[in-house]
Each structure stands twice: as C-alpha cells, then as structure tokens.
Design a protein around this motif. Structure first.
Motif, PDB file in Angstrom:
ATOM      1  N   ASP A 298       5.309  -0.924   0.630  1.00  0.00           N
ATOM      2  CA  ASP A 298       4.223   0.035   0.424  1.00  0.00           C
ATOM      3  C   ASP A 298       4.745   1.350  -0.154  1.00  0.00           C
ATOM      4  OD1 ASP A 298       2.456  -1.808   1.363  1.00  0.00           O
ATOM      5  OD2 ASP A 298       2.279  -0.944   3.373  1.00  0.00           O
ATOM      6  N   ALA A 302       3.800   2.975  -3.785  1.00  0.00           N
ATOM      7  CA  ALA A 302       3.232   4.324  -3.908  1.00  0.00           C
ATOM      8  C   ALA A 302       4.042   5.176  -4.880  1.00  0.00           C
ATOM      9  CB  ALA A 302       3.188   4.988  -2.524  1.00  0.00           C
ATOM     10  N   GLU A 363       4.529  12.633   1.972  1.00  0.00           N
ATOM     11  CA  GLU A 363       3.645  13.717   2.408  1.00  0.00           C
ATOM     12  C   GLU A 363       2.194  13.229   2.459  1.00  0.00           C
ATOM     13  OE1 GLU A 363       4.187  16.590   3.566  1.00  0.00           O
ATOM     14  OE2 GLU A 363       6.042  17.443   2.775  1.00  0.00           O
ATOM     15  N   ARG A 364       1.821  12.393   1.490  1.00  0.00           N
ATOM     16  CA  ARG A 364       0.447  11.873   1.472  1.00  0.00           C
ATOM     17  C   ARG A 364       0.193  10.933   2.636  1.00  0.00           C
ATOM     18  NH1 ARG A 364       1.555  11.603  -4.139  1.00  0.00           N
ATOM     19  NH2 ARG A 364       2.069   9.375  -3.974  1.00  0.00           N
ATOM     20  N   ASP A 365       1.186  10.121   2.983  1.00  0.00           N
ATOM     21  CA  ASP A 365       0.977   9.142   4.061  1.00  0.00           C
ATOM     22  C   ASP A 365       2.318   8.838   4.720  1.00  0.00           C
ATOM     23  OD1 ASP A 365       0.198   7.201   5.804  1.00  0.00           O
ATOM     24  OD2 ASP A 365      -0.347   5.713   4.277  1.00  0.00           O
ATOM     25  N   LEU A 366       2.626   9.598   5.752  1.00  0.00           N
ATOM     26  CA  LEU A 366       3.915   9.424   6.433  1.00  0.00           C
ATOM     27  C   LEU A 366       3.978   8.095   7.184  1.00  0.00           C
ATOM     28  CD1 LEU A 366       6.531  11.063   6.715  1.00  0.00           C
ATOM     29  CD2 LEU A 366       5.651  11.951   8.887  1.00  0.00           C
ATOM     30  N   SER A 367       2.820   7.514   7.470  1.00  0.00           N
ATOM     31  CA  SER A 367       2.800   6.254   8.221  1.00  0.00           C
ATOM     32  C   SER A 367       3.264   5.065   7.378  1.00  0.00           C
ATOM     33  CB  SER A 367       1.392   5.986   8.762  1.00  0.00           C
ATOM     34  OG  SER A 367       0.488   5.747   7.688  1.00  0.00           O
ATOM     35  N   ILE A 368       3.514   5.273   6.095  1.00  0.00           N
ATOM     36  CA  ILE A 368       4.072   4.195   5.265  1.00  0.00           C
ATOM     37  C   ILE A 368       5.372   3.682   5.887  1.00  0.00           C
ATOM     38  CG2 ILE A 368       5.218   3.720   3.053  1.00  0.00           C
ATOM     39  CD1 ILE A 368       3.187   5.427   1.680  1.00  0.00           C
TER      40      ILE A 368
END
Length: 980
Positions: A298, A302, A363-368
């Motif tokens: 993922d 991204a 920063e947009r989605d740390l849960s990646i």
C-alpha cells in the motif's frame, strides 16, 4: 545466459548446515543454544537459513529481520515481526494465553493489538523482555522453537539489548534455538554489534559460525546448477577470478552472460540485473529503494502514484527477475546490496524528492504501516528529505512512540535530533508544544533511562544554565531532581546538594506532586547519623503531602524511608509493621516497584536483626512476586542476594550456593554479581577453598573499584580481604589492610556492617599480639607493636560503636571475648564471655559463628583447668564444623584436641539414611510428590541442572533406575516419617 537466477543445488555449506542441525537436535532434546552466523554480503547467509528451516519441519520457526533506516535501525523490528506472525497464526487470545502472568500489557509496547501498555515505571522495559522470553519458553514446551533474527548488523540498541537478554537467559528456556545472522564486512571497529558478539561469544552454548567464500570447485557446481550445464573452463576461470567465490557475484555474473565485457564495479554488476528490466520497472525499483529493504504494497502504491493494474505490471518483471521477492503484504529486495546500489545511484534531487514523497504519503495516512513503525519511518523520510521543520516535528513524535516501546536509546536519538535541528526552525516551540528547556529535560531523563549517565548530567546542566531559577522554580526543581538522581546512580558527589536545592525551590504552603517526589527522593538518599533529623523531617513531610494528594506510590515510598529512619534492629516488629503498611497503601495501585522495595527492605531488616529464617522466607516470597509479575530474572535476581545472605548465616551453605548459582546464571549487573560472589567467598574461606576464594575476591574487587559504594557493599569486602590474607598466613599484609581501613573508614557510621569489621580485625590481632601484650604495651616484634597499637584503637572503637539488636549484641560479645578485658576491668572471665558469645550465636542459629566461639570457650576452660567443660565445647564445635564442612576449623579443633589430649578427632555421623544429604532428601521428597525437575527447581530455588544432578545421585544411592522406583523405596523405608 543463465536458466535459473539461483542455483537449485545447495553447495559448499555442509559443515555449517551440520552445525545448525546439531543445535536443533539439541533443542529437540531440551537443550537450548544459540548460533551466530556471520559472513560478508552475498556469501549465502540467507540461503543457508532457508535450507536449514526447510529441514526443520518439526520446529516452530519464527523469523524476524532488522530493518535499516538510514543510520539507525527500527526499534525491536525482528521481535515485532515475530509477534505479528504469532498473532496471525494463533490469534491475539491464543498468544495472550501463553504469556506468563496472563497479561499482555507488556507486549502492547510492540504490538498495539495487545491494548494499552502498562505503566512507564523503571521495571517496564525489564517486564517486556521477560514476557518475550516467557512466551518463547511456553511455545517451546509444545515443540522446539527456532527463532531467527536476520541482519543483526542493522539492529538498533533496543533490539540488541533484547537479543542479549534472550541469549544470556535462555538456559531456562529448554527447546529454544536462537540463530542470528549478520554481515561481517559491515562491522567496522566501532560498530555497536561488535561488543555484543564478543559478549555473547563468552556465553556457554553459544557458537559462532562464519561463512567462507566458495572454492572454485564449489563455484563450478553452483554455476552448473544455474546453467544446467557446466560452464567452459575459460568462462569459469573468468567468473571465479572476478567473483572471488562470492555466491551472489557468481549469480550476477552468470545472469550478465558471464560476458566478455565485465562490469567495472560491484555496483555496476548488481545494477546490470536491474537495467535489463523494462523502463517502468526500473523506475519503480528506484522508488522502492528509498523505502528500505522491505516495503509495504500500500505504501509503494501511494508513493508511486500508480493504479493497481499499472503497479502490478511494473512489479511482475522485478519479481520474475528475482530482484524483488513477495513478503507477506509487501516486497523485499532479494539482496540488500541491490537496494543499496539502486539507492546510491539516485541523483541528489531524486533522493530528496523520493523521500519527500514517502513522507507525504505517510503524513496522509500513517496507518499504511503498522504501529509503531509508521512514526519512526516518517521521521526517517523527513530527515532524509532534508526538510528541517518536518524532520524536527516528526522526530519529536517518533520519540513519543519509541518511549511507548521502551526503546530508550532510539528515543534518545530522536530527541537529540530535535535539539540538533532546533536553531534551524524558528518556530520550533510552537510546532511541538514545548520549549528548548523542556526538550533538554526530557532528553536528560531518557539519557538516564538509556544508561547514558554522563550525557544525562550534561543535558540537565545545560538546561539549568539556561533557566532563571527564581522566575521558573518548578522546572528548575525538576531538573535538579533529575541531575541529583543521575549523580547518585553514577556515584558522583553533589547529588544531595541538587536535591536540597530542589526541595527549597518547591517549598510552599500548597501541596504538589513534585514537592512530594522531591522530598521523598531526598529522604531516601540521606544516610548517616548526622542526616537522621533531616531524613525524618523530609520523609514525614513527603508522606503527608502524598497522602493529601492521594499519590499512594510516593506515600508508600516515604513510609519505607521513615521505617528505616525511625526504627532500629531492636524494634524490628514495629519496623515490619511499617513496611506492611506501605504494602497496603501501594497495593491498590499495583505499584510493583514499591512492593519489590518492601520485599527487599523487609528481608534486609530481618537479616540485620538476626531473624534469618524469616528473612529467607520474605526473600523467597519476593522472588515469587517477581516471577508472577514477569520479572523473575531481574528483580528476582537481585532478591537472591537477600535470600543467600540468611542462608549463609544459618549454615545452609550448599543451599545458598545453589541459590547463588541460579542467580548468576541470569547474568545480573556487575555489582549484583559481586555481592552474590561475596557470599561464595565467605563459604570458600570457611571451607578452606582458598584459590577459589581468591579468584572471586579479585573479581569483586575489580567491580567495586569502578564506582562509589556504600558501607553495606564495601565493608564486607574489607572483611574478606583481611580474612583472605590471614588464611594465607600473610599476617603483615592483613594487618596493613586493617590499619588502612581504621585510618580511612568511619567505623562508627553503620553498626550493622562495622561490627563484623571490628570482629574480623580483632580476630586477626589475636594472631599477632601475644596474650601478655593485650594488657601491656611491651611486645617483641614491629608487627606485634603495630598490632598492639591497633588493638588499643580498636577497643576504643568498640566502646563507642552502637549495639542495636540481637545480631549486633552477638558481635559485641565476640569482640569483647577476642580483645580481652580492659585494664583494671573487673568483668567476667574469658570462659564466661566466650560462652555468652556462643550462646548468643546459638540463639540466632548461626552455627559457624557459634562453633568459632565454642573454640574460644574450650581454650578458656582449659586455661582455667576445667577439662570437662573444654571437652564439651570442643565436641559441640566439632559437630557443627563437620555439618558445615568447615575444614580449616576442623583442623584447628583436631590440633587443639591433640595438644590438650581431650575429645576425639573422629567425624560425627550425619544421621541421614542411606548416605543421602539433607538437600538430596528434600529433592527425593519432591520426586515422591510427582514433581518434575523444573517444578522442583522453582520450589527449592535452585537450577533445573542442579536438580538433575541431585536426582542422579539419589538413584545411585538408592540403587534404583527410575524416579518411580525411588519414590516407592522412600515410602517403603518410611524416609519421610517424623522421628519418634
């Protein structure tokens, strides 16, 4: 051109594979071990491990790799990977059921799936380590466990610490094999892995294996496997000369066609395999190289900005070409050298842009990325992108994540980065919500936790230099308390000055938690007679404030401080009630460090009061508490000191040696080792094992010379130094040590530890000063003259030194008997004084001290012409010395008996059946109750290895072949029936 990217034939590693196979066979048989596998990049470590694990079909294979992030590794990366794999296989509840103590809050520091971590106290990191080892032990009860930690050259300090803990403590984890791989060509002289490898290499059952390059014959076999034919001798000569037998380079050369125009460098050789791939694949690999050795699907998607179809199309040639391999939900470069070559080939602008894209995606989605990896990698990418502002902010956030994992060294690194970037970010305070002084204070605290004491002091001092103490007393007090604690731990002067100034800064009518903490810390650090009043005042005030605020932990600690300050050993029951009250106050908060301090204080106080049996039991209970909490190997190991000491006092020397052996197996800190070894020295001296005593004494001396220690540590060492020289017949050297101690040490400060020193010196002077010289100054030799002078000073110290409690009273009586009556003293005669001393030791159940005093009583009785009383004392002393195995004392008794023609020199029978020792009878009782060796070891506080030896001896003495037969024989012979 090659047919296979990798040879299907495994060549040149039969010896190494056999070593690993033998280690696994040992694990199957219940013998744990570790193998450290080193070799240069590309030499075949990964292939060896794969071939080995393919053959380990009956074992549970757990694999975790260290991940490189620039110059730092990812905290606990291999162990987080192992835990995540176990959760996938067993489920969260399945793993939780295997964790000792039944709680996974320690493991939550590695995986958020386990909930919120437990408190951040000083025991948090130790508990995490114990839980990881405990989990591996439980898994190994079902089948052998093979734990593989790859690429340890990239390991962060926290990973290295945990790995060291597992390897050093693994003898208790039967059926566990740990294999560690690392690149030898990465280990420069100052590489942090080098000292760890040296340390582990000294551990029993650890083996180091270094993979060599292939011989030409082996390289031919590898090439034949790749090509499905043997290459021509001319081609092979060229390939072998260029590869020098490195398997990875052989593969790369063959995939390049083994061509006429060989690449100019290794980097070019490795990049050649990439350059044959489609352009879009090459671009994707360059992107992936900035993400590290392993990258999640993922995250790659991204950053690359490709849809799934385009991403898959670009990835397939890289996987088919064996440049990337699929790894769970992500991808790995087949070899780190390929990624390094790609990353090094990036232009400066590309490097910055790619790391910026990675940072922005996170920063947009740390849960990646799974926690805590996301925050750490985010900080790495912003730092690599040279963006000072976001590098500072992300480093601050990553420091908080590292703290949650108790990765203190990594947290220190992140906070240090914040300080380095501070001047480059004008609005740094607003960005992270605190100013530079707070960052310095936090960094000083973490440096202390990481063991960087000098740095912690420097950081706290830097913060104090910037702060206005009058305008900002609260923060100044926090910094002073932190620096004072660090100075105390480092044995540096000035800690009391810091704490007193901190207490003055927080003085106010309004109660605060900080004020309670500062006062309690000051009360705890105050020692000595002159500081008693101050200690009582600060302790009471700390307790009152903490009680008013409802801070039960600080209140309990203050109560423990007061219990030590208010009560002497003659008031032991009142002191024990105070400790019990501290337990009750702290219990509701599950304050383990308070409960452990209670156990240590209670057992220590009971021993100081001469209540040896109770002291031993409290220490045993404390060790069990530590085990239940998951800290048997840390707090429990320290409590072994408080268990061994009363056992030595009680004359249960073999039992004490077993406790010490088990504690030393856990490799505790050096000062703890020195204290434990000190008791071994005491026993060895009493048994005449002088070489062993001297060796261990030298080890303790070396440890204690490197720091500043209190009387409880230093004065017992002094006694051993004197007794060692006296036992060797080196009387002049012994007197010199005694004279120096009397000159330099305050032998009135701590009566509990000073009385044994006075008795030891008095016993020595008895060998130096003639009897007539004790009441007069006339002596013959310079040594006797010095001894007489010391004896006069020693008597003066004895008159002044306080006597508190039964144990000190027994020492005082012995001292009086040894030094003789004062001039013109009309006190009782020598026989009566010696008898009183012997009776005092008998009441305390200290057989060795009693036997030595009985010798003095026998000699005094004979001098009085009472042969019957002399014979009675001599017989009892011989009985005690025989039970203890105190050979020098037995020899002294026999010599005295022969000279005086009283008593017999024959040994007394021990009265135990079938030649069994007392310990063997205890073990036999547990065997008859159906307990395993491990259960017996836990019940008797000895090692499983020692139990095994006892069981073998029992079977031999009973003439039986099995444990069941031994139990049947014991019951048939009624060995456990009470006498009478």
């Amino acid at each position: 051109m090659s047919i296979h990217a990798v040879s299907p034939r495994f060549v040149g590693r039969a010896r190494e594979l056999a070593i690993l196979g033998d280690a696994l066979a040992g694990a199957r048989a219940g013998a744990s071990s570790a193998v450290l596998v080193g070799g240069e990049a590309g030499v075949g470590k990964t292939r060896l491990i794969k071939e080995f694990t393919d053959r380990a079909d009956d074992a549970l294979v757990l694999v975790g790799g260290c991940l490189e992030l620039g110059t730092e590794g990812l905290p606990f990366a291999p162990f987080t990977a192992v835990l995540r794999g176990l959760v996938r296989e067993l489920g969260r509840d399945g793993v939780a059921a295997l964790v000792p103590g039944g709680t996974t809050r320690g493991l939550a520091r590695l995986l958020p799936e386990f909930g919120e971590p437990d408190g951040d106290g000083p025991e948090a990191r130790a508990r995490l380590f114990e839980q990881v080892l405990g989990l591996l032990e439980r898994l190994a009860e079902e089948r052998p466990v093979l734990l593989i930690v790859e690429d340890a050259h990239w390991a962060d300090r926290s990973t290295r610490d945990l790995l060291s803990f597992l390897v050093r403590y693994q003898p208790t984890a039967a059926g566990l094999l740990i294999v560690v791989t690392y690149r030898t060509d990465e280990l420069h002289r100052t590489h942090p892995l080098r000292p760890l490898l040296a340390e582990l290499g000294r551990v029993e059952r650890v083996r180091r294996v270094e993979l060599r390059r292939l011989t030409r014959k082996e390289a031919v076999a590898q090439a034949a496997g790749i090509l499905e034919r043997e290459p021509s001798p001319a081609d092979m000569d060229l390939i072998y000369a260029r590869s020098e037998g490195n398997p990875l380079f052989v593969e790369a050369l063959l995939s390049d066609g083994g061509g006429v125009a060989l690449p100019e460098s290794l980097r070019d050789l490795l990049l050649a395999s990439v350059e044959r791939l489609p352009a879009e694949t090459q671009e994707l690999l360059r992107v992936a190289s900035a993400g590290g050795q392993r990258i999640e699907h993922d995250l790659l998607s991204a950053v690359a900005g490709l849809d799934e179809n385009a991403l898959s199309s670009a990835l397939r040639p890289a996987v088919a070409g064996n440049v990337l391999t699929v790894d769970g939900e992500g991808y790995c470069f087949r070899h780190a050298l390929i990624r390094e070559a790609l990353h090094d080939d990036l232009l400066p602008g590309e490097h910055t842009r790619l790391h910026t894209r990675f940072a922005e995606a996170l920063e947009r989605d740390l849960s990646i990325l799974p926690a805590p990896r996301g925050a750490i990698e985010l900080a790495h990418h912003w730092h690599s992108a040279h963006d000072s502002t976001w590098a500072l902010v992300s480093a601050w956030q990553a420091a908080g994540v590292a703290r949650r994992s108790t990765a203190y060294d990594e947290q220190l690194g992140m906070l240090s980065r914040v300080l380095e970037l501070w001047d480059q970010v004008p609005d740094a305070s607003e960005r992270i919500g605190c100013d530079r002084i707070d960052v310095l204070r936090n960094t000083a605290t973490v440096a202390h936790l990481a063991g960087e004491y000098e740095r912690a002091i420097a950081l706290a001092s830097a913060a104090l230099a910037e702060i206005d103490r009058d305008a900002d007393p609260i923060r100044a007090a926090k910094l002073l308390r932190q620096r004072g604690l660090t100075r105390y731990d480092l044995g540096r002067p000035g800690f009391l000055d810091d704490l007193r100034e901190a207490a003055a800064l927080v003085a106010s009518d309004k109660p605060t938690t900080l004020r309670a903490q500062v006062l309690e810390t000051l009360s705890r650090m105050l020692h000595g007679r002159e500081a008693l009043s101050e200690r009582l005042t600060t302790g009471r005030l700390a307790m009152e404030i903490a009680h008013e605020l409802g801070d039960h932990k600080v209140e309990a600690h203050a109560l423990i401080d007061l219990a030590w300050a208010r009560f002497g050993f003659s008031e032991i029951e009142a002191q024990m009630e105070a400790f019990a009250q501290a337990r009750r106050i702290a219990g509701g908060d599950e304050a383990f460090n308070v409960l452990m301090r209670c156990a240590i204080s209670e057992s220590d106080a009971l021993e100081g009061a001469g209540r040896h049996e109770r002291a031993a039991q409290v220490a045993r209970d404390g060790i069990e508490e530590a085990r239940q909490y998951g800290l048997a190997r840390t707090s429990g190991a320290f409590l072994a000191i408080n268990l061994a000491e009363p056992l030595v006092s009680l004359g249960r020397w073999d039992e004490a040696l077993e406790v010490i052996e088990r504690a030393l197996d856990l490799a505790p800190p050096a000062p703890t080792q020195a204290s434990l070894q000190g008791f071994v020295v005491d026993i060895a001296l009493a048994r005449g094992e002088l070489d062993r005593a001297e060796r261990l004494l030298g080890s303790s001396r070396s440890v204690l010379s490197r720091g500043t220690f209190r009387d409880q540590t230093v004065l017992p060492l002094l006694c051993r130094e004197v007794r060692m020289r006296q036992a060797r017949g080196e009387l002049e050297a012994a007197v010199e040590v005694a004279a120096q101690a009397m000159e330099e040490r305050d032998l009135l400060e701590t009566p509990r530890y000073c009385w044994p020193v006075l008795v030891t010196i008095a016993d020595l002077l008895g060998s130096v000063v003639p009897q007539q010289g004790r009441a007069a100054t006339g002596t013959d030799t310079p040594l006797a003259k010095l001894g007489a002078a010391l004896l006069t000073r020693l008597r003066a110290l004895g008159r002044e030194l306080e006597v508190d409690g039964d144990l000190q009273r027994a020492h005082h009586l012995t001292f009086t008997a040894l030094t003789g009556p004062e001039p013109d003293d009309g006190a009782a005669g020598p026989f009566e004084v010696w008898d009183r001393a012997a009776e005092a030791w008998a009441a305390l159940r200290q057989p060795y001290a009693e036997a030595r005093c009985l010798v003095g009583a026998a000699q005094a009785a004979l001098a009085d012409g009472d042969r019957q009383e002399a014979a009675a004392r001599l017989g009892r002393a011989r009985e005690l010395a025989t039970l203890l195995g105190a050979t020098p004392l037995l020899e002294q008794l026999d010599a005295f008996g022969r000279r005086a023609r009283i008593g017999g020199a024959e040994e007394a029978a021990d009265g135990l059946p079938l030649g069994l020792t007392a310990r063997e009878l205890e073990v036999l009782r547990e065997v008859a109750n159906g307990r395993s060796n491990r259960e017996i070891a836990e019940a008797l506080f000895i090692s499983a290895k020692t139990v095994s030896v006892h069981v073998s001896n029992i079977l031999a003495k009973l003439g039986v072949a099995t444990r069941g037969e031994a139990a049947a024989t014991a019951y048939r012979l009624r060995l456990f029936d009470a006498p009478g």
